[in-house]
Design a protein around this motif. Structure first.
Motif, PDB file in Angstrom:
ATOM      1  N   ASN A 111       0.863  -1.176   0.000  1.00  0.00           N
ATOM      2  CA  ASN A 111       0.000   0.000   0.000  1.00  0.00           C
ATOM      3  C   ASN A 111       0.899   1.225   0.000  1.00  0.00           C
ATOM      4  OD1 ASN A 111      -2.239   1.594   0.052  1.00  0.00           O
ATOM      5  ND2 ASN A 111      -3.060   0.790   1.964  1.00  0.00           N
ATOM      6  N   ILE A 112       0.335   2.356  -0.373  1.00  0.00           N
ATOM      7  CA  ILE A 112       1.127   3.582  -0.330  1.00  0.00           C
ATOM      8  C   ILE A 112       1.403   3.950   1.123  1.00  0.00           C
ATOM      9  CG2 ILE A 112      -0.875   5.137  -0.331  1.00  0.00           C
ATOM     10  CD1 ILE A 112       0.836   6.982  -2.185  1.00  0.00           C
ATOM     11  N   THR A 113       2.571   4.537   1.354  1.00  0.00           N
ATOM     12  CA  THR A 113       2.934   4.941   2.696  1.00  0.00           C
ATOM     13  C   THR A 113       1.888   5.879   3.291  1.00  0.00           C
ATOM     14  OG1 THR A 113       4.601   6.124   4.002  1.00  0.00           O
ATOM     15  CG2 THR A 113       4.339   6.788   1.724  1.00  0.00           C
ATOM     16  N   ALA A 114       1.680   5.775   4.593  1.00  0.00           N
ATOM     17  CA  ALA A 114       0.687   6.624   5.256  1.00  0.00           C
ATOM     18  C   ALA A 114       1.211   8.017   5.553  1.00  0.00           C
ATOM     19  CB  ALA A 114       0.227   5.967   6.557  1.00  0.00           C
ATOM     20  N   LYS A 115       2.525   8.196   5.508  1.00  0.00           N
ATOM     21  CA  LYS A 115       3.066   9.512   5.854  1.00  0.00           C
ATOM     22  C   LYS A 115       2.951  10.483   4.680  1.00  0.00           C
ATOM     23  CE  LYS A 115       7.998   8.834   4.784  1.00  0.00           C
ATOM     24  NZ  LYS A 115       9.359   8.808   5.368  1.00  0.00           N
ATOM     25  N   GLU A 116       3.002  11.762   4.987  1.00  0.00           N
ATOM     26  CA  GLU A 116       2.887  12.810   3.980  1.00  0.00           C
ATOM     27  C   GLU A 116       3.976  12.650   2.915  1.00  0.00           C
ATOM     28  OE1 GLU A 116       1.795  15.444   1.701  1.00  0.00           O
ATOM     29  OE2 GLU A 116       0.753  15.838   3.602  1.00  0.00           O
ATOM     30  N   THR A 117       3.557  12.625   1.651  1.00  0.00           N
ATOM     31  CA  THR A 117       4.520  12.481   0.559  1.00  0.00           C
ATOM     32  C   THR A 117       4.789  13.793  -0.172  1.00  0.00           C
ATOM     33  OG1 THR A 117       2.759  11.886  -1.007  1.00  0.00           O
ATOM     34  CG2 THR A 117       3.881  10.075   0.157  1.00  0.00           C
ATOM     35  N   TRP A 118       4.031  14.846   0.140  1.00  0.00           N
ATOM     36  CA  TRP A 118       4.191  16.115  -0.579  1.00  0.00           C
ATOM     37  C   TRP A 118       4.117  17.276   0.410  1.00  0.00           C
ATOM     38  CZ3 TRP A 118       6.080  16.523  -5.222  1.00  0.00           C
ATOM     39  CH2 TRP A 118       5.998  17.740  -5.908  1.00  0.00           C
ATOM     40  N   PRO A 119       5.152  17.457   1.247  1.00  0.00           N
ATOM     41  CA  PRO A 119       5.095  18.477   2.300  1.00  0.00           C
ATOM     42  C   PRO A 119       5.244  19.909   1.786  1.00  0.00           C
ATOM     43  CG  PRO A 119       7.220  17.366   2.320  1.00  0.00           C
ATOM     44  CD  PRO A 119       6.370  16.636   1.330  1.00  0.00           C
ATOM     45  N   THR A 120       5.862  20.093   0.625  1.00  0.00           N
ATOM     46  CA  THR A 120       6.079  21.446   0.105  1.00  0.00           C
ATOM     47  C   THR A 120       4.810  21.956  -0.563  1.00  0.00           C
ATOM     48  OG1 THR A 120       8.374  20.832  -0.326  1.00  0.00           O
ATOM     49  CG2 THR A 120       7.585  22.872  -1.309  1.00  0.00           C
ATOM     50  N   ASN A 139       9.005   1.839  -3.040  1.00  0.00           N
ATOM     51  CA  ASN A 139      10.339   1.394  -3.428  1.00  0.00           C
ATOM     52  C   ASN A 139      11.227   2.625  -3.632  1.00  0.00           C
ATOM     53  OD1 ASN A 139       9.558   2.415  -5.921  1.00  0.00           O
ATOM     54  ND2 ASN A 139       9.873   0.515  -7.044  1.00  0.00           N
ATOM     55  N   GLN A 140      12.494   2.423  -3.961  1.00  0.00           N
ATOM     56  CA  GLN A 140      13.404   3.557  -4.099  1.00  0.00           C
ATOM     57  C   GLN A 140      12.988   4.463  -5.250  1.00  0.00           C
ATOM     58  OE1 GLN A 140      15.898   4.360  -1.912  1.00  0.00           O
ATOM     59  NE2 GLN A 140      15.873   6.274  -3.069  1.00  0.00           N
ATOM     60  N   GLY A 141      12.476   3.857  -6.333  1.00  0.00           N
ATOM     61  CA  GLY A 141      12.020   4.663  -7.464  1.00  0.00           C
ATOM     62  C   GLY A 141      10.899   5.620  -7.085  1.00  0.00           C
ATOM     63  N   PHE A 142      10.043   5.190  -6.164  1.00  0.00           N
ATOM     64  CA  PHE A 142       8.946   6.036  -5.676  1.00  0.00           C
ATOM     65  C   PHE A 142       9.494   7.313  -5.060  1.00  0.00           C
ATOM     66  CE2 PHE A 142       6.198   7.356  -2.161  1.00  0.00           C
ATOM     67  CZ  PHE A 142       4.934   7.364  -2.742  1.00  0.00           C
ATOM     68  N   TRP A 143      10.478   7.163  -4.167  1.00  0.00           N
ATOM     69  CA  TRP A 143      11.022   8.322  -3.460  1.00  0.00           C
ATOM     70  C   TRP A 143      11.909   9.168  -4.374  1.00  0.00           C
ATOM     71  CZ3 TRP A 143       8.383   9.371   0.589  1.00  0.00           C
ATOM     72  CH2 TRP A 143       7.764   8.336   1.299  1.00  0.00           C
ATOM     73  N   ASP A 144      12.602   8.533  -5.317  1.00  0.00           N
ATOM     74  CA  ASP A 144      13.424   9.292  -6.259  1.00  0.00           C
ATOM     75  C   ASP A 144      12.560  10.181  -7.157  1.00  0.00           C
ATOM     76  OD1 ASP A 144      15.723   8.181  -5.255  1.00  0.00           O
ATOM     77  OD2 ASP A 144      15.951   6.698  -6.869  1.00  0.00           O
ATOM     78  N   LEU A 145      11.401   9.665  -7.563  1.00  0.00           N
ATOM     79  CA  LEU A 145      10.527  10.469  -8.419  1.00  0.00           C
ATOM     80  C   LEU A 145       9.941  11.652  -7.653  1.00  0.00           C
ATOM     81  CD1 LEU A 145       9.171  11.103 -11.034  1.00  0.00           C
ATOM     82  CD2 LEU A 145       7.532   9.240 -10.630  1.00  0.00           C
ATOM     83  N   LYS A 167      11.357  13.153  -5.195  1.00  0.00           N
ATOM     84  CA  LYS A 167      12.473  14.095  -5.070  1.00  0.00           C
ATOM     85  C   LYS A 167      12.676  14.859  -6.359  1.00  0.00           C
ATOM     86  CE  LYS A 167      17.478  14.199  -4.212  1.00  0.00           C
ATOM     87  NZ  LYS A 167      18.679  13.357  -3.910  1.00  0.00           N
ATOM     88  N   GLY A 168      12.629  14.158  -7.480  1.00  0.00           N
ATOM     89  CA  GLY A 168      12.804  14.819  -8.766  1.00  0.00           C
ATOM     90  C   GLY A 168      11.741  15.856  -9.046  1.00  0.00           C
ATOM     91  N   MET A 169      10.508  15.598  -8.630  1.00  0.00           N
ATOM     92  CA  MET A 169       9.428  16.560  -8.831  1.00  0.00           C
ATOM     93  C   MET A 169       9.701  17.853  -8.077  1.00  0.00           C
ATOM     94  SD  MET A 169       6.334  13.793  -8.467  1.00  0.00           S
ATOM     95  CE  MET A 169       4.984  14.996  -8.456  1.00  0.00           C
ATOM     96  N   ASN A 170      10.113  17.724  -6.830  1.00  0.00           N
ATOM     97  CA  ASN A 170      10.400  18.921  -6.035  1.00  0.00           C
ATOM     98  C   ASN A 170      11.598  19.689  -6.592  1.00  0.00           C
ATOM     99  OD1 ASN A 170       8.777  19.461  -3.402  1.00  0.00           O
ATOM    100  ND2 ASN A 170       8.903  17.232  -3.512  1.00  0.00           N
ATOM    101  N   LEU A 171      12.621  18.964  -7.016  1.00  0.00           N
ATOM    102  CA  LEU A 171      13.789  19.621  -7.603  1.00  0.00           C
ATOM    103  C   LEU A 171      13.411  20.366  -8.878  1.00  0.00           C
ATOM    104  CD1 LEU A 171      16.428  16.784  -7.121  1.00  0.00           C
ATOM    105  CD2 LEU A 171      16.408  19.001  -5.952  1.00  0.00           C
ATOM    106  N   TRP A 172      12.532  19.775  -9.666  1.00  0.00           N
ATOM    107  CA  TRP A 172      12.074  20.427 -10.897  1.00  0.00           C
ATOM    108  C   TRP A 172      11.346  21.730 -10.584  1.00  0.00           C
ATOM    109  CZ3 TRP A 172      12.806  20.388 -15.952  1.00  0.00           C
ATOM    110  CH2 TRP A 172      11.856  20.989 -16.784  1.00  0.00           C
ATOM    111  N   LEU A 173      10.458  21.682  -9.627  1.00  0.00           N
ATOM    112  CA  LEU A 173       9.696  22.880  -9.275  1.00  0.00           C
ATOM    113  C   LEU A 173      10.594  23.968  -8.681  1.00  0.00           C
ATOM    114  CD1 LEU A 173       6.566  21.072  -7.848  1.00  0.00           C
ATOM    115  CD2 LEU A 173       6.583  22.581  -9.834  1.00  0.00           C
TER     116      LEU A 173
END
Length: 242
Positions: free
Chosen positions: A6-15, A212-218, A220-226
């Motif tokens: 399942n998707i993690t329960a913690k906040e994935t988009w804090p910014t 998985n690691q790809g989930f967190w890398d993506l 991260k990449g979204m925030n870096l892009w913005l």
């Protein structure tokens, strides 16, 4: 007992960025980005290749699919044409799109909930559809058109793969698939990956799926892009040549 997948329960988009409401200019920009996102299911699925290409930046545009990593948009179109000529039957349903916008630097990420649906005909496994629920992430940049008007273009596209399933077409139960093949893929696109591999595609086994690691890398990449940190974005996404 909690589900193991399942998707993690913690906040994935804090910014916080502009994502709902805002000024008329912000709303218009987010609408323009969401329009770009729809080029994938509307234009690509209908072989409207020129219209599809119009949504992308002229240079440096890459995308990732289950069977191709970091493919240039023009190469991807040619691969798609050859696949369609060979009988590949793959479609996409948009289930809803929202946009994260940074109006300060003309950057946005489109988040499109979608379902990939592909039809397969196998001698042993029988005829079936495989459906995969996912989130397309569109990395978009605001620039200026040749006529001097502001315009948005796609730079990168990568997906979160959430869950998939097999649907037999003749109503009969499907035989068991090779578990060793299924286990090579994350659960998010396990059936889709195994079925596409049977067609002879060179598959990727580490694309973003839940936690998985790809989930967190993506993410991260979204925030870096913005934030406009291009050099770090290409590393986070795995852009060729980075």
């Amino acid at each position: 007992m909690a589900n193991k997948y399942n998707i993690t329960a913690k906040e994935t988009w804090p910014t916080r960025y502009s994502h709902i409401n805002g000024t008329p200019e912000e709303i218009l920009d987010r609408f323009a980005v969401s329009e770009l996102c729809r080029a994938w299911p509307v234009y690509r699925d209908a072989s409207e290749w020129q219209n599809y290409r119009d949504a992308w930046a002229d240079k440096g545009s890459y995308l990732w699919t289950t069977w191709g990593g970091g493919v240039d948009i023009d190469d991807f179109i040619q691969i798609s044409i050859k696949g369609r000529e060979a009988g590949d039957f793959i479609m996409h349903r948009e289930n809803g799109t929202l946009v994260e916008l940074n109006p300060k630097n003309g950057r946005a990420c489109g988040k499109m909930k979608a379902t990939i649906t592909q039809r397969f005909f196998f001698e042993k496994e029988g005829a079936c559809d495989v459906e995969c629920d996912c989130r397309f992430i569109f990395f978009c940049r605001k620039g200026t058109s040749k006529t001097g008007q502001p315009e948005w273009k796609l730079q990168y596209v990568k997906l979160f793969y959430e869950k998939d399933k097999v649907i037999p077409l003749d109503g009969k139960p499907l035989p068991d698939w090779d578990q060793s093949v299924l286990n090579k893929f994350p659960e998010g696109y396990r059936w889709l990956g195994a079925a596409q591999e049977k067609l002879g595609h060179n598959m990727l086994y580490d694309l973003p799926a839940f936690d998985n690691q790809g989930f967190w890398d993506l993410l991260k990449g979204m925030n870096l892009w913005l934030e406009g940190k291009d050099d770090e974005v290409v590393k986070a996404l795995g852009v060729p040549g980075a």
